[in-house]
Design an enzyme around this catalytic site. Structure first.
Site, PDB file in Angstrom:
ATOM      1  N   ASP A   1      -0.291   4.802   1.296  1.00  0.00           N
ATOM      2  CA  ASP A   1      -0.397   5.748   2.574  1.00  0.00           C
ATOM      3  C   ASP A   1      -0.065   4.856   3.631  1.00  0.00           C
ATOM      4  O   ASP A   1      -1.076   4.413   3.870  1.00  0.00           O
ATOM      5  CB  ASP A   1      -1.819   6.835   2.716  1.00  0.00           C
ATOM      6  CG  ASP A   1      -1.593   7.171   0.879  1.00  0.00           C
ATOM      7  OD1 ASP A   1      -0.497   7.736   0.381  1.00  0.00           O
ATOM      8  OD2 ASP A   1      -2.817   7.082   0.466  1.00  0.00           O
TER       9      ASP A   1
ATOM     10  N   ASP B   1       1.057  -1.026   0.049  1.00  0.00           N
ATOM     11  CA  ASP B   1      -0.209   0.121   0.532  1.00  0.00           C
ATOM     12  C   ASP B   1       0.789   1.524   0.116  1.00  0.00           C
ATOM     13  O   ASP B   1       1.897   0.937   0.110  1.00  0.00           O
ATOM     14  CB  ASP B   1      -0.619  -0.294   1.449  1.00  0.00           C
ATOM     15  CG  ASP B   1      -1.828   0.975   1.390  1.00  0.00           C
ATOM     16  OD1 ASP B   1      -2.002   1.902   0.262  1.00  0.00           O
ATOM     17  OD2 ASP B   1      -2.154   1.382   2.404  1.00  0.00           O
TER      18      ASP B   1
ATOM     19  N   ASP C   1      -2.118  -0.364   5.876  1.00  0.00           N
ATOM     20  CA  ASP C   1      -2.548  -0.181   7.569  1.00  0.00           C
ATOM     21  C   ASP C   1      -4.074  -0.312   7.254  1.00  0.00           C
ATOM     22  O   ASP C   1      -4.415  -0.044   8.349  1.00  0.00           O
ATOM     23  CB  ASP C   1      -2.439   1.330   7.375  1.00  0.00           C
ATOM     24  CG  ASP C   1      -2.784   1.758   7.052  1.00  0.00           C
ATOM     25  OD1 ASP C   1      -3.028   2.153   4.905  1.00  0.00           O
ATOM     26  OD2 ASP C   1      -3.600   3.223   6.964  1.00  0.00           O
TER      27      ASP C   1
HETATM   28 MG   LIG Z   1      -2.757   2.858   3.200  1.00  0.00          MG
END
Ligand SMILES: [Mg+2]
Length: 180
Positions: free
Chosen positions: A9, A7, A133
């Site tokens: 961000d 991922d 996340d």
């Molecule tokens: Mg993310």
């Protein structure tokens, strides 16, 4: 080669540092990462939720995010043994496409552009691992999800968790050590 999907961000791009700074500057506040634990900025300041989301829709928002510490070195090493894909749910912020593309090109130029995946629902991703996340992306993902610690997920349990890129390095290179 096995595949690792990663991922952007809050995993390789430091989203919070800039987002919090923008919010604090615009609203004369001094919130810190600590204040975001177990929550999200728009949840703790619901009266500004629209403005908080609007910051991110600025087409340039994602262009100058800081690179997460250790991510370049560790991913470069991983890329010798694994096929690396960057998988970002960019559909959540379509205005971000150009900035995200340029950012990847600048800071992760060793990853082929054909391995950038701008997507929405990540259950379509076919990889052996997904480092993210947001644990919701592990639902329907066929490989192994690896939760990258971020303030909002700090109290979530039941996932393999890594707290930083050095722990990612340990996970893949030192006996698949697993932190819960
Ligand atoms: Mg993310």
């Amino acid at each position: 080669m096995k595949r690792i999907a990663i991922d952007m961000d809050e995993v390789i791009a430091d989203f919070h540092a800039k987002h919090l700074h923008l919010f604090n500057t615009n609203y004369y506040e001094s919130l810190t990462i600590e204040d975001l634990k177990g929550s999200r900025l728009w949840k703790i300041r619901p009266e500004f939720s629209k403005e908080i989301l609007d910051f991110v829709d600025d087409p340039s928002f994602f262009r100058d995010l800081k690179v997460m510490e250790g991510s370049q070195e560790v991913i470069r090493e991983l890329s010798k043994y694994y096929e690396i894909f960057i998988t970002t749910a960019a559909m959540e912020h379509p205005s971000s496409f150009q900035a995200k593309f340029e950012w990847l090109n600048e800071y992760f130029s060793f990853i082929p552009q054909m391995n950038y995946v701008f997507c929405g629902n990540k259950s379509i991703i076919k990889a052996d691992y997904l480092i993210d996340d947001s644990s919701r992306h592990f639902q329907g993902f066929q490989g192994q999800g690896i939760l990258f610690s971020a303030p909002h997920n700090i109290y979530e349990s039941g996932f393999i968790r890594v707290n930083n890129w050095y722990e990612v390095n340990d996970y893949f290179f030192n006996n698949n050590r697993q932190t819960k």
